[in-house]
Enzyme design. Sequence first.
Site, PDB file in Angstrom:
ATOM      1  CG  HIS A 154     -61.088 -62.627 -53.828  1.00 49.29           C
ATOM      2  ND1 HIS A 154     -61.832 -61.947 -52.890  1.00 49.29           N
ATOM      3  CD2 HIS A 154     -61.820 -63.704 -54.180  1.00 49.29           C
ATOM      4  CE1 HIS A 154     -62.978 -62.586 -52.688  1.00 49.29           C
ATOM      5  NE2 HIS A 154     -62.996 -63.663 -53.449  1.00 49.29           N
ATOM      6  CB  VAL A 163     -55.116 -64.478 -47.262  1.00 48.01           C
ATOM      7  CG1 VAL A 163     -54.535 -63.170 -46.740  1.00 48.01           C
ATOM      8  CG2 VAL A 163     -54.393 -64.904 -48.538  1.00 48.01           C
TER       9      VAL A 163
END
Length: 292
Positions: A42, A181
């Site tokens: 995030h 990620v």
Amino acid sequence: MSANTVETVRTVNALRDVVRAWRRAGETIGLVPTMGALHDGHLGLVRAAQARCDRVIVTLFVNPKQFDRPEELSVYPRGEAEDTAKLAPLGVDLLFAPGVDVMYPANFATTVSVVGVSEGLCGGDRPGHFDGVATVVTKLFLQSLPDAAFFGEKDFQQLQVIRRFATDLEIPVEVVGVETVRAPSGLALSSRNAYLNAEQWEIAPALYRSLIETAKRIVAGENVSSALSEGVRRVIGAGFDSVDYFEFRDVATLKPTAALETPSRLLAAAWLGPARLIDNVAVVPLDLKGCL
Ligand code: PAF
């Protein structure tokens, strides 16, 4: 605002007041929708938004409409204070954290439903899930009217569903996909990783490894169906309990494809103990690699 807090609003009117002031100053706005339980993935979305926009709004709303199993909604991790503490050092400009009554007031009766890209894969065994996502993200877009909105490629089908309705409904928001990620092991960061025990953490990166290996085989010309079967075998062999899907799809339509002719995506979902992990990788024909 101090370095440890983020200005937080909970109503649409308060959100629009802030947005109006930024617009008057000629500033561009990036939106990062989340359901909280924030991790580095995030924060990567926030950084991508900050690189492109003058102001960044993060939204925090655990959307009941996208949970097809009530038991998952009730155990979904919630911690606004922890989430705010992660966002504050990044200099996020605004947190929009509405309650359920703000997003879905009594008599709310509208659903945004996307066909095609929402079918199969994660849409196959989660009825109503993508309707819930499309409905809430449409609302978030219209409430904040950002220039661009940022979503992780880990939820690749979700990203394509959002692109589809934003195009179809002509919502003037650029939908930006941000690369997944990963932990150093290759494991895609996800709120669901918190459900894994130490042994399962060691097993979990096998999903990504298997996707990469399968992508290499397909690019090298191996038959797609046998490469997919071998991919599933590797995931189960590594210790996963079951595989929900392990599929090769056209990147734009997400329709199944039997050969590598256009830019494609390998997508997988598999159960490891209590966690259903998803991941995906790009598969690009060698002759198109330089063009993308
Ligand atoms: O990816 C998520 O966290 C959610 O599906 C989203 C996009 C915030 C909508 O609730």
